[in-house]
Design a protein around this motif. Sequence first.
Motif, PDB file in Angstrom:
ATOM      1  N   VAL A 283       0.802  -1.003  -0.077  1.00 24.49           N
ATOM      2  CA  VAL A 283       0.031   0.004  -0.084  1.00 24.49           C
ATOM      3  C   VAL A 283       0.822   1.258  -0.073  1.00 24.49           C
ATOM      4  O   VAL A 283       1.867   1.260   0.920  1.00 24.49           O
ATOM      5  N   CYS A 284       0.665   2.050  -1.040  1.00 28.32           N
ATOM      6  CA  CYS A 284       1.451   3.315  -0.998  1.00 28.32           C
ATOM      7  C   CYS A 284       0.941   4.293   0.041  1.00 28.32           C
ATOM      8  O   CYS A 284       0.014   4.811   0.306  1.00 28.32           O
ATOM      9  N   LYS A 285       2.075   4.716   0.953  1.00 34.13           N
ATOM     10  CA  LYS A 285       2.044   5.592   1.982  1.00 34.13           C
ATOM     11  C   LYS A 285       2.111   6.905   1.954  1.00 34.13           C
ATOM     12  O   LYS A 285       2.369   7.779   2.741  1.00 34.13           O
ATOM     13  N   HIS A 286       2.842   7.170   0.432  1.00 35.41           N
ATOM     14  CA  HIS A 286       3.423   8.746   0.240  1.00 35.41           C
ATOM     15  C   HIS A 286       3.651   8.856  -1.217  1.00 35.41           C
ATOM     16  O   HIS A 286       3.579   8.143  -2.150  1.00 35.41           O
ATOM     17  N   VAL A 287       3.300  10.303  -1.335  1.00 33.22           N
ATOM     18  CA  VAL A 287       3.823  10.681  -2.834  1.00 33.22           C
ATOM     19  C   VAL A 287       5.045  11.562  -2.566  1.00 33.22           C
ATOM     20  O   VAL A 287       5.362  12.320  -1.664  1.00 33.22           O
ATOM     21  N   CYS A 288       5.692  11.307  -3.701  1.00 35.18           N
ATOM     22  CA  CYS A 288       6.988  11.961  -3.664  1.00 35.18           C
ATOM     23  C   CYS A 288       7.429  13.236  -4.567  1.00 35.18           C
ATOM     24  O   CYS A 288       7.059  12.985  -5.747  1.00 35.18           O
ATOM     25  N   PHE A 289       8.097  14.193  -4.244  1.00 35.53           N
ATOM     26  CA  PHE A 289       8.661  15.168  -4.955  1.00 35.53           C
ATOM     27  C   PHE A 289      10.154  14.738  -5.148  1.00 35.53           C
ATOM     28  O   PHE A 289      10.777  14.771  -4.321  1.00 35.53           O
ATOM     29  N   VAL A 290      10.496  14.806  -6.405  1.00 35.96           N
ATOM     30  CA  VAL A 290      11.945  14.469  -6.449  1.00 35.96           C
ATOM     31  C   VAL A 290      12.828  15.724  -6.593  1.00 35.96           C
ATOM     32  O   VAL A 290      12.670  16.740  -7.292  1.00 35.96           O
ATOM     33  N   ILE A 291      13.874  15.759  -5.636  1.00 36.54           N
ATOM     34  CA  ILE A 291      14.830  16.673  -5.474  1.00 36.54           C
ATOM     35  C   ILE A 291      15.945  16.595  -6.454  1.00 36.54           C
ATOM     36  O   ILE A 291      16.306  17.506  -7.064  1.00 36.54           O
TER      37      ILE A 291
ATOM     38  N   TRP B  90       9.690  16.713 -10.407  1.00 40.46           N
ATOM     39  CA  TRP B  90       8.439  16.025 -11.077  1.00 40.46           C
ATOM     40  C   TRP B  90       8.171  15.070  -9.719  1.00 40.46           C
ATOM     41  O   TRP B  90       8.824  15.151  -8.667  1.00 40.46           O
ATOM     42  N   TRP B  91       6.778  14.648  -9.807  1.00 43.06           N
ATOM     43  CA  TRP B  91       6.354  13.850  -8.828  1.00 43.06           C
ATOM     44  C   TRP B  91       6.140  12.482  -9.095  1.00 43.06           C
ATOM     45  O   TRP B  91       6.147  11.987 -10.421  1.00 43.06           O
ATOM     46  N   THR B  92       6.263  11.550  -8.187  1.00 40.09           N
ATOM     47  CA  THR B  92       6.235   9.885  -8.410  1.00 40.09           C
ATOM     48  C   THR B  92       5.765   9.195  -7.147  1.00 40.09           C
ATOM     49  O   THR B  92       5.682   9.662  -6.025  1.00 40.09           O
TER      50      THR B  92
ATOM     51  N   SER C   8      -2.909   3.715  -5.546  1.00 39.42           N
ATOM     52  CA  SER C   8      -2.933   3.180  -4.188  1.00 39.42           C
ATOM     53  C   SER C   8      -2.848   4.239  -3.146  1.00 39.42           C
ATOM     54  O   SER C   8      -3.369   3.880  -2.148  1.00 39.42           O
ATOM     55  N   PHE C   9      -2.156   5.222  -3.281  1.00 41.33           N
ATOM     56  CA  PHE C   9      -1.951   6.280  -2.439  1.00 41.33           C
ATOM     57  C   PHE C   9      -3.473   6.805  -1.994  1.00 41.33           C
ATOM     58  O   PHE C   9      -3.884   6.884  -0.910  1.00 41.33           O
ATOM     59  N   ILE C  10      -4.435   7.167  -3.052  1.00 37.26           N
ATOM     60  CA  ILE C  10      -5.597   7.708  -2.847  1.00 37.26           C
ATOM     61  C   ILE C  10      -6.442   6.651  -2.144  1.00 37.26           C
ATOM     62  O   ILE C  10      -7.143   6.911  -1.234  1.00 37.26           O
ATOM     63  N   SER C  11      -6.658   5.515  -2.667  1.00 37.54           N
ATOM     64  CA  SER C  11      -7.367   4.373  -2.168  1.00 37.54           C
ATOM     65  C   SER C  11      -7.025   3.672  -0.968  1.00 37.54           C
ATOM     66  O   SER C  11      -7.620   2.994  -0.429  1.00 37.54           O
TER      67      SER C  11
ATOM     68  N   GLU D 158      17.023  11.770  -4.337  1.00 35.57           N
ATOM     69  CA  GLU D 158      16.444  12.356  -3.007  1.00 35.57           C
ATOM     70  C   GLU D 158      15.030  12.809  -3.173  1.00 35.57           C
ATOM     71  O   GLU D 158      14.771  13.449  -4.301  1.00 35.57           O
ATOM     72  N   VAL D 159      14.083  12.499  -2.413  1.00 41.11           N
ATOM     73  CA  VAL D 159      12.863  12.774  -2.438  1.00 41.11           C
ATOM     74  C   VAL D 159      12.375  13.512  -1.223  1.00 41.11           C
ATOM     75  O   VAL D 159      12.775  13.241   0.007  1.00 41.11           O
ATOM     76  N   VAL D 160      11.223  14.370  -1.501  1.00 47.28           N
ATOM     77  CA  VAL D 160      10.512  14.819  -0.143  1.00 47.28           C
ATOM     78  C   VAL D 160       9.121  14.204  -0.276  1.00 47.28           C
ATOM     79  O   VAL D 160       8.453  13.910  -1.231  1.00 47.28           O
ATOM     80  N   MET D 161       8.817  13.440   0.736  1.00 52.12           N
ATOM     81  CA  MET D 161       7.738  12.742   0.915  1.00 52.12           C
ATOM     82  C   MET D 161       6.453  13.123   1.592  1.00 52.12           C
ATOM     83  O   MET D 161       6.654  13.770   2.705  1.00 52.12           O
ATOM     84  N   PHE D 162       5.106  13.236   1.005  1.00 53.61           N
ATOM     85  CA  PHE D 162       4.024  13.636   1.812  1.00 53.61           C
ATOM     86  C   PHE D 162       3.370  12.576   2.038  1.00 53.61           C
ATOM     87  O   PHE D 162       2.928  11.563   1.407  1.00 53.61           O
ATOM     88  N   LEU D 163       3.309  12.175   3.398  1.00 52.50           N
ATOM     89  CA  LEU D 163       2.916  11.009   3.823  1.00 52.50           C
ATOM     90  C   LEU D 163       1.349  10.830   3.861  1.00 52.50           C
ATOM     91  O   LEU D 163       0.730  12.160   4.425  1.00 52.50           O
ATOM     92  N   TYR D 164       0.481   9.728   3.445  1.00 55.88           N
ATOM     93  CA  TYR D 164      -0.777   9.785   3.545  1.00 55.88           C
ATOM     94  C   TYR D 164      -1.464  10.133   4.795  1.00 55.88           C
ATOM     95  O   TYR D 164      -2.584  11.034   4.971  1.00 55.88           O
TER      96      TYR D 164
END
Length: 195
Positions: free
Chosen positions: A45-53, A78-80, A85-88, A103-109
């Motif tokens: 289950v995807c628990k994060h959306v990532c912004f690529v630094i 960009w986002w990855t 999975s993240f939304i649902s 390197e990414v910055v993660m936005f946790l669900y």
Amino acid sequence: MNIKPLLDYIENHVDLTLKEEAFLKSKVVCRKYLKGQYIIQQGDVCKHVCFVISGCTKTFYLDREGQEHVLSFAIENWWTSDMGSFISQTPADYNVLCLENTEVVMFLYDNSEILYTEIPKLERFFRQIVERAYTASQKRIVRSFSLTAKERYIIFKKEYPKIEKRIPQYLVASYLGITKEFLSKIKSQLAQKSQ
């Protein structure tokens, strides 16, 4: 890790106050991955959306025969993720693999609702990102049905010139839904045409 690229990216869409920026920083997670590491794997289950630094990722799925199908790439700014999975909060259909040290910055669900409540404009910002991703995905589907492989490759080169230089040709071929041999043939035809 410096998250200024993320803040700059957000500022292009919505204005954050210093207080909002500080709150946002307190709710995101910075993470470094090595080349070859997974950010998300099929079935998890995807628990994060990532912004690529920095770095480069590919999003793909493996079919029953173990054949890899590349859906997208992501580089700096960009986002990855596996957005479905993240939304649902259901098992991921896709893998996200680092093609370079990334390197990414993660936005946790778990933090997303808190962020939307505290900074409502972020909800609009993320809605716009999802809308753009959906539109791009729809365009890609139409192109795969209506354009030749050569036309799809020309569009890929035009839209993603920085990516093609950073990834192996077999991945470009997989993204286009063709073999690497057929891609080589297309490239040599285009090279002859431009002479």
